[in-house]
Design an enzyme around this catalytic site. Sequence first.
Site, PDB file in Angstrom:
ATOM      1  CD  GLN A 128      -1.385   0.344   3.654  1.00  0.00           C
ATOM      2  OE1 GLN A 128      -2.411   1.002   3.457  1.00  0.00           O
ATOM      3  NE2 GLN A 128      -1.136  -0.232   4.813  1.00  0.00           N
ATOM      4  CE1 TYR A 130      -4.384   4.084   0.931  1.00  0.00           C
ATOM      5  CE2 TYR A 130      -4.962   4.262   3.241  1.00  0.00           C
ATOM      6  CZ  TYR A 130      -5.312   3.997   1.942  1.00  0.00           C
ATOM      7  OH  TYR A 130      -6.593   3.651   1.668  1.00  0.00           O
ATOM      8  CB  SER A 131       2.522   7.120   5.101  1.00  0.00           C
ATOM      9  OG  SER A 131       1.628   6.679   6.081  1.00  0.00           O
ATOM     10  CB  SER A 163       4.852  -2.805   5.102  1.00  0.00           C
ATOM     11  OG  SER A 163       5.095  -4.090   5.554  1.00  0.00           O
ATOM     12  CD  GLU A 246     -10.962  -3.487  12.784  1.00  0.00           C
ATOM     13  OE1 GLU A 246     -10.104  -4.279  13.198  1.00  0.00           O
ATOM     14  OE2 GLU A 246     -10.791  -2.261  12.735  1.00  0.00           O
TER      15      GLU A 246
END
Lengths: 393, 393, 354, 354
Positions: A128, A130-131, A163, A246
């Site tokens: 991913q 994102y940050s 990651s 979740e």
Amino acid sequence: MKLGFSPDEEAFRAEAAAWLTAELGGPFADVRGLTSLTDAPGRRRDWERRLGEAGWSCVGWPKAYGGRDATLAQQVIFAEEYARAGGPPRLNHIGIELAGPTILAFGSDEQKARFLPAIAKGEEIWCQGYSEPGAGSDLANVRTRAWREGVDWVIEGQKVWTSLAQFSDWIFVIARSEEGSRGPKGLSFLLVPVDQPGVTVRPIHQITGEAEFNETFFDGARTEAANILGAPGDGWKVAMGLLGFERGVSTLAQQMGFRNELDAVIAAARANGEAQNPLIRQRIAQAEIGLKLMRYGALRMLTDAEDGRLNPAALTYKIQWATWRRDLGELAMDVLGPAGETAPGGDYAFPALPNLFLYSRADTIYGGTNEIQRNIIAERALGLPREPRGDLK
Amino acid sequence: MKLGFSPDEEAFRAEAAAWLTAELGGPFADVRGLTSLTDAPGRRRDWERRLGEAGWSCVGWPKAYGGRDATLAQQVIFAEEYARAGGPPRLNHIGIELAGPTILAFGSDEQKARFLPAIAKGEEIWCQGYSEPGAGSDLANVRTRAWREGVDWVIEGQKVWTSLAQFSDWIFVIARSEEGSRGPKGLSFLLVPVDQPGVTVRPIHQITGEAEFNETFFDGARTEAANILGAPGDGWKVAMGLLGFERGVSTLAQQMGFRNELDAVIAAARANGEAQNPLIRQRIAQAEIGLKLMRYGALRMLTDAEDGRLNPAALTYKIQWATWRRDLGELAMDVLGPAGETAPGGDYAFPALPNLFLYSRADTIYGGTNEIQRNIIAERALGLPREPRGDLK
Amino acid sequence: MHFAFTDEQAMIAETAKAFFAGQATSERTRAAMAGTGVDEALWQAFTAELGLAGVAVPESEGGGGLGMVELAILAEEAGRHVAALPLLASVGLAIPAILAGGSAEQKARLLPRLAAGGLVASFAEAAPGTTRSDGALTGAALHVPHGARADLFAVVVGDAMFLVERDAPGLALTPLTSMDQTRPYARLDFGAVAAEPLADPIAALAAAQRTGTLVLAADALGGAQACLDRTVAYAQERVQFGRAIGSFQAVKHRLADMMVGVEQARSAVYWAACAIDEGSDEAAFAVHAAKAFACDTYSHCAGEMIQLHGGIGFTWEHDAHLYFKRARSDRTLLGTPDWHRERIARMAGLDEAA
Amino acid sequence: MHFAFTDEQAMIAETAKAFFAGQATSERTRAAMAGTGVDEALWQAFTAELGLAGVAVPESEGGGGLGMVELAILAEEAGRHVAALPLLASVGLAIPAILAGGSAEQKARLLPRLAAGGLVASFAEAAPGTTRSDGALTGAALHVPHGARADLFAVVVGDAMFLVERDAPGLALTPLTSMDQTRPYARLDFGAVAAEPLADPIAALAAAQRTGTLVLAADALGGAQACLDRTVAYAQERVQFGRAIGSFQAVKHRLADMMVGVEQARSAVYWAACAIDEGSDEAAFAVHAAKAFACDTYSHCAGEMIQLHGGIGFTWEHDAHLYFKRARSDRTLLGTPDWHRERIARMAGLDEAA
């Protein structure tokens, strides 16, 4: 209310256990018992494929996309048996837990058909994006840009804390696709192949001495026009939906790992006599309690989700496990004493428990810091007013 | 750096001890060892007068205003000996610790001459009118109004948590003196006699069963035009100055009270065997440490103040003692077990330790909640940005 | 009673502040971490040039003739910069042991060289089973701070203490990969190693424990203060959600709580130092209190430093982990906070009859 | 596996919620607090009208034939409203004791009247030194919950358990002014009081401890939830510094932490209840966990409730103190959190050889 399993469910357990034991005792004995997220990536990729082949990769997904339409109880059982059999961490956990469910929720039929079976078969590994450096937990502050050029999206920018990017085939990226847009507006959610000249992955060294996370640079990276989830500019909505997912039944597998860590702490305490220290006993008991409450909390949330209810208590899970594990790391060091502060080899690489002490400091940061989690709980679950943004006044 | 006392200082100690022992062993034996703030107010008023008469009331104040120009070391010694001799809580502690220092800092020469000797002589008891219902810790949100009428100020409004108002001669009041003003502007700091038809004091029942605090109603209350500290409209500045006054040497006397409370907890733990519980031992040790650190922290701040340095660490004292005492209350109950949850008589009035458990919940609230204290530390000592006010945007 | 630095102490503090800020840079510390955990140039400057290692050694023994307050000042500043120095080992433990328990000859032979920094010593608690016979030690010491850099070891065996030289035949020294690379451990194995007894081992052990514990507490104070200061600075500049993160109340409150802890730790450390110097009855209590409180505060502040920095605080390149790891080392060495609190519980009379 | 209420359980929860919300008002509770700590009309409605005191008593014994999950639901809702009922004493302790350890005759004689509420019982642990001879007890029980209201006492003396009637000659009952006036203690002094043995005291004691502990944990859960809910509501409406205090991040984070605790307590309580009902191996562990966790959570939430309400939370007129005091009582009765954790430490195998 029922915590036990039915005879049919126990039959499913036997089937799963038999298959897992055969594989992890046989052709995949070499990955059995692995705990690191980064060890033996090639063999763990093989393992993903084997799981997919036999239909055990994403048991809760629809059969049409490679799952087996398992009930919640069956998913719980599979997670338990997977852990019991010593299954290694799933190399494709981002694909299984985040990318897949997001595509299921927001993707077109074509996108579902294109991407989901490849995840379920273990053929495509995901990470991913994102940050960003300077944006941290603030998704609205994204500066990575994307624009259309012919049949492609072109992406320029930088993501951080990606990651497993080094092992991944695809990355999902939040990028600013409307020039001059600010905050949550004008973002798009793009699915981007990693293996291309425009994408560079560079490892970040962590305080543990390892490098699990990466910086990922996009320099004229491209993806097909169709590889967008939701409409252009709707990326915020998709991303927020994703944050709401979740981790599902995989939490139970995660907890089996925590169980092993706590057992190691108990073994250490018994070995060096700290098990008789009443202060340590209290903390070990508290860890035992916390672990059980994570399990039963997860079963509550999953039951509600299966019944079609969204339980806001699910928003508390991240902070629970991250804090629990951080506390366990400190407990481990207090049990080990100075021995815990040394490593056996010449490299700066610590055994499991001291490594846990260091690594767990990241647990309360990545995937939404404890502070962000508390904001989310306060605003979404308790209905408290949103924190004013400085730049949107 | 020096923690001990010189021979001259020890001579001062002997003088103070001799006087205190004589008085509290003789004519004032009946108030010796009192701990409640509300018991025997008449006799404690006599005791204030006796202290004043002999020049022992406000030893650190200038001689011109009834003090004795005592050095810091002498003030520390007096506080120690006062506690050692079993001196009761000072009925006029608001006058001595808050009103007096504020008048010294902001008053005109006439005001100093009018008010300070009366405090030092124990002739006029003070209380404070700060908090209002609905305003709580937010001084800028004051709704009590004041306006000039002839030679007087007239006051209308309501204050709350006016500790000891029932025994007081004077109250200092923050009131809005400029009609239509908002926030911290347009406030004045008025000194108002309590004994007049326009002032009504009504006790507030607390969770302890006692009524130490009051609501105080101002209904056309009056005070002379001269009884304003600072200029009209400058009340915020004066009030903030007052909030900045540390409680000075009286903190050391307060700590002697804390010492007695901790000793009572230790005695209870020894009596019922909890002293051998390793968890209780840790908490008692932590309380012992905290108490010493309050003492030496106070000595650091006082030394700096004497040397003319303002140590921002002084801003941490309120939260330290309030939290320490709240923790002690919980520890006391954990030591006492169910016996701590019962009272000997028919009235809802508990012995010292259970009462401490209940009362100490107020310690972290009155005089600036722990939350307000953290804001103050963050903004004034650490230089972090102010919290945006909702109404001043 | 005057609980503030004297002019001379303030000057020492200023000097130490400037010295460490100028020289104990992250770059130099990281270079030292790759080796024995000693920045040799810094040690040279600290000892030979400034004469600071002997600050609390009497002038008659070739030292600075000052006391624990001055030593605490130095340790605090070293801690503030996680300086890679054998301060605990040589200055906090070995020198006080020899000073308090050495014979006149031992003191004259060793203290000037230890104070001048040419000789580095450490302190080793022998593992159970270690024995001495015919003047030679057999056994081991498992976790000796800065052991790989030390030339000399003060080894505690039961109630006795011995000096063992690094080059002594039969001594096997194994550097250990250590979490805190600014104060790495080594293991010593004694194979019938020549060991010279200290004249008064009881006094030596008491002085080493007291001084070493104070040095750790002061190191923790300086470290905790640095964690606070650096995190405040970061919170003022780091923008998230369009605001400096230091404007968020939850962040402010946590920084405020760090300050509440640091200021109490400061009172504790200098109270303890001053109480030792004045021979106060409270000295033993104060040292336990300082170690327990300052080390808890450091652990808390170092953890908060990582957390409030977010991801960057978890990287090797940021200095947060140097503090986090040193906080752990400070906490473990010479008795954990729990251990020191238990000692205070005994002093508080909990074991007396009701 | 289905960790959610069945339709029937959800209906009971709805009924209980409405019942307590409607009837267990602050006014009525305060009236009861001035007396024996029982709102008699509420008790009458709870027992005689709704038949809820016997919810977990088999139908064959005149009860509702349901289980611990249903009892926990009732206790949670009673706790949410700090209801002034002898729920712990009579329903949580005495009924299970008699049900598990009574003879057929004792059960037939007592359970229907206890379930119907006409008879109120409590449970007393005799103080050390209490003895029984010739069928009569001599000694005391110091802290008997709702003792001044009970008609009958199940008294534990060592490994035995006896029934003692309130009116028995030689029994002196002293109501004690109690911090928690919704569950006041009384003292019993036995002066050779006639005491009827229970047939199986071991089973009686185990059942009483297990059920009583669960009832306390569920009461704590309901109380903690109420503290959270009421404080959230207050934070949304209370304006300070021109903003709802619930918009301040530090307040939000503390409320969030309360919710994290409450949700774990909820998992704990219903896990424990369900584990008992299913006869799971985990039941004993789960009951210890629920008591320790829920009571810690309640203490924390009740303290935060007062603190976040500011001054008003400290007044007698506000209900915060009812929760704060009941949290203390829940915590103390039947083993503190520390005690229950120590039991879990034993179950975790800490005392096995390495």
